[in-house]
Design a protein around this motif. Structure first.
Motif, PDB file in Angstrom:
ATOM      1  N   SER A   1      -4.157   4.067  -1.669  1.00 38.60           N
ATOM      2  CA  SER A   1      -4.333   2.443  -1.768  1.00 38.60           C
ATOM      3  C   SER A   1      -5.284   2.206  -0.643  1.00 38.60           C
ATOM      4  CB  SER A   1      -3.007   1.631  -1.302  1.00 38.60           C
ATOM      5  OG  SER A   1      -1.953   1.993  -2.521  1.00 38.60           O
TER       6      SER A   1
ATOM      7  N   GLU B   1      -1.063  -5.584   5.056  1.00 35.60           N
ATOM      8  CA  GLU B   1      -0.499  -4.546   4.107  1.00 35.60           C
ATOM      9  C   GLU B   1       0.776  -4.427   4.724  1.00 35.60           C
ATOM     10  OE1 GLU B   1      -1.478  -0.381   4.535  1.00 35.60           O
ATOM     11  OE2 GLU B   1      -2.813  -1.049   6.408  1.00 35.60           O
TER      12      GLU B   1
ATOM     13  N   LEU C   1      -7.743  -1.248  -0.514  1.00 38.76           N
ATOM     14  CA  LEU C   1      -7.201  -2.073   0.609  1.00 38.76           C
ATOM     15  C   LEU C   1      -8.480  -2.488   1.051  1.00 38.76           C
ATOM     16  CD1 LEU C   1      -5.069  -3.535   2.384  1.00 38.76           C
ATOM     17  CD2 LEU C   1      -5.046  -1.552   3.709  1.00 38.76           C
TER      18      LEU C   1
ATOM     19  N   THR D   1       0.861  -1.221   0.051  1.00 39.84           N
ATOM     20  CA  THR D   1      -0.207  -0.127   0.086  1.00 39.84           C
ATOM     21  C   THR D   1       0.872   1.250   0.084  1.00 39.84           C
ATOM     22  OG1 THR D   1      -0.013   0.126   2.127  1.00 39.84           O
ATOM     23  CG2 THR D   1      -1.895  -1.008   1.050  1.00 39.84           C
TER      24      THR D   1
ATOM     25  N   LEU E   1      -3.578  -0.243  -6.033  1.00 39.84           N
ATOM     26  CA  LEU E   1      -3.305  -1.364  -4.980  1.00 39.84           C
ATOM     27  C   LEU E   1      -2.195  -2.110  -5.714  1.00 39.84           C
ATOM     28  CD1 LEU E   1      -3.873  -2.502  -2.369  1.00 39.84           C
ATOM     29  CD2 LEU E   1      -5.512  -3.915  -3.078  1.00 39.84           C
TER      30      LEU E   1
END
Length: 372
Positions: A293, A314, A297, A174, A334
């Motif tokens: 991101s 992550e 996520l 991320t 992502l």
């Protein structure tokens, strides 16, 4: 559309991975890249429409624009990857594709041919993919010098980018550091090293002073690295070096840090009278900041929970990817959706085949959720 977590084909994945790794694709080598693209096109079938071979400075790239260009931008997804590897021709003979237990090894298996194979497995699970486009570049490992414009064009038409680079210990990526590359050149004056070295201006000595100053620009607290990498000076052992250079790799989590280091580099002044400095280079990829991101996520975590997959984690990493480019355009991105494994750019690179099922289902779920 419902995506099943058990609908993947691990045998087919492994067979396809062996086929792709079996084609050597050093960055920019058109023959190998085109052979790999032939394979990818065969796997894609008609799912993404007819692809284009985009050639820039003799380097080919593969682009599927997607089956429905009229799909709303917010629903459009770009799958992003690269077929090139860091390995020179001939590596495959020394290190062929192998499967031992649940691990596959071979040049480029982790970074990132397994991610490309995953993409086509996921496309087969996702159902309607008319909102999906895909770019496979041929020079990502060299900084995407010829593919950047294509990546930017494709990303600008989409509402999200899913990057098929390998995961970090199973975690999605991320955040990535931005990357800047520079070359400092030093000009001095040649002289005989034995007869009259005092009449020369030693470019190597000047370079040594500058390298120490450059190294001090790093900021460990902020995670900013400034690393002199490749350097050279002189022509013969009995001559005061007239020319010298050093390449500098700069990485930072924040754009402001990249700007700070560049200002400092360009403000350097020579120490020795008569020496001259010249800088080339700049930012190659801006940072992929977590804010670009976090929304995707959350979607990935929801898909994993719904399908009963391994919970999504992550990570932030120092290496750059084309995801940095797309995030810098303001497109949610992502990264790290490839399978688990390790050893990127190392001879022992490997992929964990047991991670393939969950990763395939996760990508398919993300694609299906964004269908208009």
């Amino acid at each position: 559309m419902s995506v099943s977590s058990g609908s993947t084909a691990p045998g087919r994945f492994t067979r396809r991975l062996g086929q792709l790794v079996g084609i050597e694709t050093p960055s920019g080598w058109a023959r190998g890249l085109n052979d790999a693209y032939d394979l990818l096109e065969a796997w894609a079938g008609n799912s993404l429409g007819r692809p284009e071979r985009v050639v820039c400075d003799e380097v080919p790239h593969l682009y599927w624009r997607g089956g429905d260009p009229a799909a709303p931008k917010d629903s459009r997804v770009l799958l992003l990857g690269h077929a090139d590897t860091v390995w020179p021709l001939g590596t495959l003979a020394e290190n062929p594709f192998r499967v031992e237990g649940t691990r596959a090894t071979g040049p480029g298996v982790f970074d990132m041919k397994a991610g490309l194979v995953l993409a086509f497995e996921a496309l087969g699970l996702a159902g309607d993919v008319s909102h999906v486009s895909m770019v496979v570049s041929g020079d990502e490992e060299r900084g995407s010098l010829t593919s950047r414009a294509l990546v930017e064009e494709a990303a600008a038409a989409c509402g999200a980018v899913l990057v098929l680079e390998p995961s970090e210990g199973g975690a999605l990526k991320t955040a990535r550091k931005g990357v800047a590359l520079y070359r400092l050149g030093v000009s001095g004056r040649a002289a005989h090293a034995g007869l009259e070295p005092h009449k020369g201006v030693n470019a190597l000595v000047e370079l040594a002073h500058q390298v120490l100053t450059i190294s001090d620009l790093a900021d460990r607290g902020r995670g900013t690295t400034v690393t002199p990498t490749v350097g050279s000076a002189g022509t013969t052992t009995n001559t005061v070096p007239e020319q010298a250079f050093v390449d500098v790799d700069v990485r930072a989590w924040e754009q402001a840090e990249l700007a700070r280091v560049e200002r400092a580099l360009r403000a350097l002044r020579p120490r020795a009278p008569g020496a001259e400095l010249a800088f080339q280079g700049g930012v190659n990829r801006g940072p992929l900041e977590r804010g670009m991101s976090v929304g995707l996520l959350g979607s990935a975590r929801a898909v994993a929970e719904r399908l009963g997959l391994t919970p999504v984690t992550e990570a932030g990493v120092g290496g750059g990817s084309d995801g940095n480019i797309t995030a810098s355009l303001g497109v949610p991105t992502l990264d790290g959706l490839g399978p688990d494994g390790g050893g990127a750019h190392a001879r022992h690179e490997w992929v964990e085949l047991t991670s393939v099922r969950d990763r395939t289902s996760l990508i398919a779920g993300l694609l299906a959720d964004r269908a208009p």
